[in-house]
Motif scaffolding. Structure first.
Motif, PDB file in Angstrom:
ATOM      1  N   GLN A   1       0.835  -1.215   0.000  1.00 55.73           N
ATOM      2  CA  GLN A   1       0.000   0.000   0.000  1.00 55.73           C
ATOM      3  C   GLN A   1       0.870   1.265   0.000  1.00 55.73           C
ATOM      4  OE1 GLN A   1      -2.218  -1.081   3.580  1.00 55.73           O
ATOM      5  NE2 GLN A   1      -4.033  -1.458   2.316  1.00 55.73           N
ATOM      6  N   TYR A   2       1.952   1.241   0.804  1.00 54.78           N
ATOM      7  CA  TYR A   2       2.860   2.405   0.788  1.00 54.78           C
ATOM      8  C   TYR A   2       3.584   2.514  -0.562  1.00 54.78           C
ATOM      9  CZ  TYR A   2       1.876   3.377   5.637  1.00 54.78           C
ATOM     10  OH  TYR A   2       1.222   3.712   6.803  1.00 54.78           O
ATOM     11  N   ARG A   3       3.880   1.375  -1.145  1.00 56.30           N
ATOM     12  CA  ARG A   3       4.498   1.400  -2.477  1.00 56.30           C
ATOM     13  C   ARG A   3       3.506   1.955  -3.504  1.00 56.30           C
ATOM     14  NH1 ARG A   3       9.051  -1.783  -3.441  1.00 56.30           N
ATOM     15  NH2 ARG A   3       9.898  -2.739  -1.561  1.00 56.30           N
ATOM     16  N   ALA A   4       2.227   1.580  -3.359  1.00 56.21           N
ATOM     17  CA  ALA A   4       1.212   2.025  -4.327  1.00 56.21           C
ATOM     18  C   ALA A   4       1.035   3.546  -4.279  1.00 56.21           C
ATOM     19  CB  ALA A   4      -0.110   1.319  -4.041  1.00 56.21           C
ATOM     20  N   ILE A   5       1.000   4.100  -3.092  1.00 62.09           N
ATOM     21  CA  ILE A   5       0.825   5.563  -2.998  1.00 62.09           C
ATOM     22  C   ILE A   5       2.099   6.272  -3.496  1.00 62.09           C
ATOM     23  CG2 ILE A   5       1.502   5.929  -0.561  1.00 62.09           C
ATOM     24  CD1 ILE A   5      -1.024   7.807  -0.396  1.00 62.09           C
ATOM     25  N   THR A   6       3.247   5.632  -3.274  1.00 60.06           N
ATOM     26  CA  THR A   6       4.513   6.191  -3.793  1.00 60.06           C
ATOM     27  C   THR A   6       4.504   6.166  -5.321  1.00 60.06           C
ATOM     28  OG1 THR A   6       5.674   5.432  -1.823  1.00 60.06           O
ATOM     29  CG2 THR A   6       7.045   5.925  -3.753  1.00 60.06           C
TER      30      THR A   6
ATOM     31  N   PRO B   1      -5.317   9.400  -4.333  1.00 59.24           N
ATOM     32  CA  PRO B   1      -5.401   8.084  -4.977  1.00 59.24           C
ATOM     33  C   PRO B   1      -6.294   7.118  -4.205  1.00 59.24           C
ATOM     34  CG  PRO B   1      -3.264   8.364  -3.921  1.00 59.24           C
ATOM     35  CD  PRO B   1      -3.971   9.668  -3.792  1.00 59.24           C
ATOM     36  N   GLU B   2      -7.054   6.308  -4.957  1.00 53.92           N
ATOM     37  CA  GLU B   2      -7.859   5.277  -4.304  1.00 53.92           C
ATOM     38  C   GLU B   2      -7.107   3.953  -4.398  1.00 53.92           C
ATOM     39  OE1 GLU B   2     -12.176   3.078  -4.279  1.00 53.92           O
ATOM     40  OE2 GLU B   2     -11.352   3.832  -6.159  1.00 53.92           O
ATOM     41  N   ILE B   3      -6.712   3.461  -3.232  1.00 58.99           N
ATOM     42  CA  ILE B   3      -5.910   2.232  -3.184  1.00 58.99           C
ATOM     43  C   ILE B   3      -6.792   1.086  -2.702  1.00 58.99           C
ATOM     44  CG2 ILE B   3      -3.932   1.137  -2.022  1.00 58.99           C
ATOM     45  CD1 ILE B   3      -2.774   4.068  -1.905  1.00 58.99           C
TER      46      ILE B   3
ATOM     47  N   ALA C   1      -1.625   8.517   8.055  1.00 58.59           N
ATOM     48  CA  ALA C   1      -2.987   8.574   8.603  1.00 58.59           C
ATOM     49  C   ALA C   1      -3.961   7.927   7.614  1.00 58.59           C
ATOM     50  CB  ALA C   1      -3.373  10.020   8.881  1.00 58.59           C
ATOM     51  N   ARG C   2      -3.798   8.260   6.349  1.00 58.78           N
ATOM     52  CA  ARG C   2      -4.685   7.741   5.301  1.00 58.78           C
ATOM     53  C   ARG C   2      -4.579   6.222   5.183  1.00 58.78           C
ATOM     54  NH1 ARG C   2      -5.581   8.048  -0.391  1.00 58.78           N
ATOM     55  NH2 ARG C   2      -7.545   6.907  -0.524  1.00 58.78           N
ATOM     56  N   ILE C   3      -3.339   5.743   5.123  1.00 57.60           N
ATOM     57  CA  ILE C   3      -3.129   4.302   4.906  1.00 57.60           C
ATOM     58  C   ILE C   3      -3.486   3.503   6.176  1.00 57.60           C
ATOM     59  CG2 ILE C   3      -1.390   2.543   4.299  1.00 57.60           C
ATOM     60  CD1 ILE C   3      -1.957   4.270   1.918  1.00 57.60           C
TER      61      ILE C   3
ATOM     62  N   LEU D   1      -7.197   2.924   6.258  1.00 60.26           N
ATOM     63  CA  LEU D   1      -7.541   1.882   5.282  1.00 60.26           C
ATOM     64  C   LEU D   1      -7.216   0.487   5.852  1.00 60.26           C
ATOM     65  CD1 LEU D   1      -8.306   1.183   2.319  1.00 60.26           C
ATOM     66  CD2 LEU D   1      -5.940   1.689   1.678  1.00 60.26           C
ATOM     67  N   GLN D   2      -6.043   0.367   6.470  1.00 58.31           N
ATOM     68  CA  GLN D   2      -5.617  -0.927   7.022  1.00 58.31           C
ATOM     69  C   GLN D   2      -6.558  -1.389   8.136  1.00 58.31           C
ATOM     70  OE1 GLN D   2      -1.688   0.341   8.112  1.00 58.31           O
ATOM     71  NE2 GLN D   2      -0.882   0.068   6.039  1.00 58.31           N
ATOM     72  N   ARG D   3      -6.945  -0.443   8.999  1.00 58.38           N
ATOM     73  CA  ARG D   3      -7.843  -0.823  10.111  1.00 58.38           C
ATOM     74  C   ARG D   3      -9.195  -1.269   9.570  1.00 58.38           C
ATOM     75  NH1 ARG D   3      -5.989   4.197  13.874  1.00 58.38           N
ATOM     76  NH2 ARG D   3      -4.211   3.160  14.859  1.00 58.38           N
ATOM     77  N   SER D   4      -9.665  -0.604   8.527  1.00 58.42           N
ATOM     78  CA  SER D   4     -10.982  -0.985   8.019  1.00 58.42           C
ATOM     79  C   SER D   4     -10.918  -2.352   7.323  1.00 58.42           C
ATOM     80  CB  SER D   4     -11.562   0.145   7.162  1.00 58.42           C
ATOM     81  OG  SER D   4     -11.513  -0.158   5.825  1.00 58.42           O
ATOM     82  N   ILE D   5      -9.823  -2.653   6.651  1.00 59.21           N
ATOM     83  CA  ILE D   5      -9.678  -3.985   6.026  1.00 59.21           C
ATOM     84  C   ILE D   5      -9.624  -5.063   7.126  1.00 59.21           C
ATOM     85  CG2 ILE D   5      -8.097  -5.461   4.703  1.00 59.21           C
ATOM     86  CD1 ILE D   5      -7.350  -2.886   3.097  1.00 59.21           C
ATOM     87  N   ALA D   6      -8.859  -4.806   8.177  1.00 56.14           N
ATOM     88  CA  ALA D   6      -8.737  -5.804   9.261  1.00 56.14           C
ATOM     89  C   ALA D   6     -10.091  -6.024   9.944  1.00 56.14           C
ATOM     90  CB  ALA D   6      -7.687  -5.343  10.275  1.00 56.14           C
TER      91      ALA D   6
END
Ligand SMILES: Nc1ncnc2c1ncn2[C@@H]1O[C@H](COP(=O)(O)OP(=O)(O)OP(=O)(O)O)[C@@H](O)[C@H]1O
Ligand SMILES: Nc1ccn([C@H]2C[C@H](O)[C@@H](COP(=O)(O)O)O2)c(=O)n1
Length: 228
Positions: free
Chosen positions: A42-47, A70-72, A114-116, A119-124
């Protein structure tokens, strides 16, 4: 449980680059029927998105200003994890040297984290059977209440040998230097640096084969589930 259904289990696996987080997490999740999340992707995708859109990586305020754009989307099947940005499959371009060399700078920006993290918490939270989440700050920041936290380590020499084997004969010394430099950047940033949570189990994988590491983590999850 009385009805036989297992409670969802949340497993956090952190550690420096090349310690075996992805290989171990994917295999453990597949073996236990859990979802899998690669937060580094995810960090690679935003990069990748920042680079592709010509954002100045040297300027944290420029990165912060567009961090929400960006929507990841991460697919969490351990048999075939996916990652898209605004609908484009970026699984290959996020692994280029260009992205690898810039990901630490982008991921150090608090607005990006903060953004990522959200996202991670909502996926978990949405993983019905539980999930294995791997990264650098999962046990400390993203999921501090995870049922089990693992911190993988390995000597820089072992990690460089593994990576240069993967990169088909890349120079081991240059590979070692690059990963040590990235770990230093990831460990020294102000916002949620790479760190072992106080309650994480540390597993040194230097002298272990991948199947041994997988077996060790599966056993730890099963013990946790059995309430040991
Ligand atoms: N215990 C091990 N013994 C030998 N090779 C291993 C072991 N664990 C992982 N590997 C190999 O090392 C390489 C790096 O592993 P992996 O990608 O899982 O590490 P990682 O911690 O997720 O790295 P990164 O943080 O850079 O994404 C892979 O080629 C993998 O097959
Ligand atoms: N939880 C995370 C996961 C990753 N990062 C950053 C730091 C890493 O250098 C980079 C790429 O991760 P990799 O694909 O090598 O696992 O992403 C982070 O800051 N926090």
């Amino acid at each position: 449980m009385e009805n036989g259904a297992a409670q969802p289990v949340i497993v956090a696996i952190d550690g420096p680059s090349g310690t075996g987080k992805s290989s171990t997490s994917k295999a453990v999740a597949a073996q236990l029927g859990l979802s899998y999340l690669d937060t580094g992707a995810q960090y690679r995708a935003i990069t990748w998105w920042m680079v592709t859109n010509g954002i100045d990586i040297e300027d944290p305020s420029a990165i912060a200003a567009v961090a929400g754009k960006p929507e990841i989307v991460s697919g969490t099947d351990p048999a075939g994890p996916t990652i898209t940005v605004d609908g484009t499959d970026v699984a290959a371009p996020i692994r280029t040297q260009e992205v690898t060399s810039q990901v630490s700078a982008v991921s150090a920006v608090p607005e990006v984290r903060a953004r990522i993290t959200e996202l991670q918490r909502s996926i978990a939270a949405g993983a019905e059977r539980g999930i294995v989440v791997e990264g650098r700050d999962i046990g400390t920041t993203v999921l501090p209440d995870a049922d089990l936290k693992i911190f993988l380590t390995a000597s820089p020499e072992a990690r460089a040998a593994r990576r240069s084997g993967e990169l088909k004969g890349a120079d081991v010394n240059a590979t070692r230097e690059a990963l040590v430099k990235r770990d230093a950047a990831d460990s020294s940033r102000k916002t949620s640096p790479l760190a072992k949570a106080d309650d994480a189990v540390e597993v040194d994988t230097t002298e272990l084969t991948l199947p041994q590491v997988i077996e060790c983590v599966v056993t730890l999850v099963e013990e946790k589930r059995a309430g040991k």
